[in-house]
Motif scaffolding. Structure first.
Motif, PDB file in Angstrom:
ATOM      1  N   ALA A   1       0.825  -1.207   0.000  1.00 28.41           N
ATOM      2  CA  ALA A   1       0.000   0.000   0.000  1.00 28.41           C
ATOM      3  C   ALA A   1       0.860   1.258   0.000  1.00 28.41           C
ATOM      4  O   ALA A   1       0.497   2.271  -0.607  1.00 28.41           O
TER       5      ALA A   1
ATOM      6  N   TYR B   1      -3.366  -4.532   3.049  1.00 25.26           N
ATOM      7  CA  TYR B   1      -3.475  -3.438   2.076  1.00 25.26           C
ATOM      8  C   TYR B   1      -4.683  -2.564   2.396  1.00 25.26           C
ATOM      9  O   TYR B   1      -4.610  -1.329   2.382  1.00 25.26           O
TER      10      TYR B   1
ATOM     11  N   SER C   1       1.921  -9.078  -3.878  1.00 21.70           N
ATOM     12  CA  SER C   1       2.658  -8.935  -2.621  1.00 21.70           C
ATOM     13  C   SER C   1       4.006  -9.649  -2.643  1.00 21.70           C
ATOM     14  O   SER C   1       4.471 -10.158  -1.624  1.00 21.70           O
TER      15      SER C   1
END
Length: 473
Positions: A277, A301, A384
């Motif tokens: 994020a 996130y 990720s």
């Protein structure tokens, strides 16, 4: 050995116990908790102090074992294995534990990982007269132990282990002893626990929780544990200045409720999502994760951005993990069977889709299309982990650059191929920081070879496909 339906496959899972009259039953439950690490075959070997007996078969733990079969396995010690076929391929003969008998006694072997010098050792052993009964690299260790010139069994085991290169977590059991070994780089997780007076060993700590065992510690890289009726002893058979746990254990392989080096996997994945994020803030209406391995990162996130987390994709719990199918066409068909978009969540919305990795890109493309067909206005894909650009030779089923989309295409090209409105991968630096292994395990780093191409061990030419040799340094 990965990602459920995107073309990465698990390594394997191992479980062992010494000192319990219910050894086989406890191993059954331990293996059931490790089922996510391999679904092609499973087996259990027990020791009653005088002999070894095993049952194994192709399929899930619940398919291979029933009450009657477990009753046949009487003994105070056991080792078990769940398998995904990497080195050696499939077939009943390769299902572990492997069991060997000789005039000096019996030996059972269970292995998680992949030996990068297995082919070279096999050629050498065959020239010396060995005849292999399987195509698994695991069998190499049994031949090396048998041919070792040392007097004691422990010395023969240490000598044999010192000749192996690559990733390995081994369980070895004779009639009177359980031995546990981890490769000098510590590429695979392996933990020691206690259940009453019995010692237990497992690939992941989640197995301890299932059987009610208490976690003691992680097995150290290069360590050989000997467990018998006298207790437990520890020796170091090899040292390495390059200790490196596989990063994908945190990103995908392990269950969220497992701990590796004191780091909870779920927490590590949430941190990966939070770091993502920071690196990729996106204006959107909802965040959703690809079940199951990406849910933790998606929650992280969402928490970091303040965008609501929603179940935009539903997993069909009655379909097996489709990655286990060896053919790509079956894997692709499995996407439709396994995942369904929730129209009420995504319709008319700007969606952030969090996933743990992109391997071939086929699955990502299909999921993006499903979300857009369900009415999503925009689909922004955030990953990720860094792009997987390099093959893994340590037990993960990615052996060539050609099958890795990030090795062949830029991020923008991949975005276009999968049909996303945007695509972002987590940076290598962000991955290391988010997992936090350097802080909690300062003497043990991470293997990130699939991202960086920097392998912690020498990669032997016989391990690499001919057209790939010039790409490996």
């Amino acid at each position: 050995m990965l990602a459920e339906i995107k073309g990465l496959n698990e390594e394997c899972g191992i479980f062992g116990i010494w000192g319990s009259e219910n050894a086989a039953q406890i191993t059954y439950y331990g293996l059931h908790s490790l089922q996510h690490r391999g679904q092609e075959g499973t087996g259990i070997v027990v020791s009653d102090g005088d002999s070894l007996k095993g049952v194994k078969g192709e399929g899930l733990v619940t398919e291979v074992f029933n009450t009657e079969r477990l009753k046949e396995l009487k003994g105070k010690a056991a080792i078990g294995h769940v398998r995904y076929a990497t080195a050696g391929g499939g077939g009943y003969e390769n299902v572990q534990p492997l069991l060997f008998h000789s005039q000096e006694g019996s030996l059972a072997l269970a292995h998680n990982g992949n030996l990068v010098n297995a082919n070279a050792l096999k050629h050498q052993l065959e020239r010396q007269g060995s005849i292999f009964q399987t195509s698994s690299d695991t069998e190499v260790l049994a031949h090396l132990i048998k041919r070792s010139g040392y007097q004691s069994f422990a010395e023969r085991v240490e000598n044999a282990l010192s000749m192996l290169k690559g990733a390995y977590a081994f369980l070895m059991m004779t009639e009177t002893e359980l031995m546990v070994a981890l490769d000098p780089n510590g590429l695979r997780p392996l933990s020691l626990g206690k259940l009453g007076d019995a010692y237990v060993v497992a690939s992941e700590t989640c197995a301890f929780d299932i059987v009610g065992a208490e976690y003691i510690r992680d097995v150290e890289p290069g360590e050989l544990l000997r467990i018998n009726d006298e207790g437990i002893t520890s020796d170091t058979f090899s040292y390495s200045g390059n200790k490196a746990m596989c990063t994908m254990e945190y990103i995908y392989f392990s269950r969220p409720d497992s701990n590796i080096a004191g780091i909870n996997v779920h927490s590590a994945r949430k941190n990966l999502g939070k770091k993502l994020a920071e690196e990729a803030p996106i204006e959107a209406d909802v965040v959703t994760g690809v079940p199951d391995s990406s849910i933790s990162a998606a929650i992280g996130y969402a928490e970091a951005t303040g965008i609501p987390y929603e179940m935009g994709l539903i997993k069909n719990r009655y379909v097996g993990r489709t990655f286990i199918q060896p053919s790509q066409s079956l894997r692709e068909q499995g996407v439709k069977m396994k995942l369904s978009p929730v129209r009420g969540v995504v319709e008319g919305k700007r969606v952030v889709m969090v996933d743990d990795s992109i391997v071939r890109g086929t699955t990502s493309r299909r999921i993006v299309k499903m979300l857009k067909d369900a009415g999503a206005k925009e689909v922004h894909v955030v990953i990720s982990s860094p792009p997987i650009k390099n093959p893994c030779y340590y037990g993960i089923d990615t052996s060539t650059h050609e099958e890795l989309i990030a090795s062949q295409h830029s991020v923008e090209e991949i975005r276009n191929i999968i049909g996303a409105d945007s695509l972002t991968f987590l940076s290598v630096e962000g991955t290391v920081e988010a997992i936090g292994r350097n802080e909690k395990a300062p003497n043990c780093g991470q293997c990130m070879a699939c991202f960086t191409g920097q392998y912690p061990t020498e990669i032997y030419p016989s391990t690499v496909l001919p057209h790939e040799k010039e790409l490996v340094r």
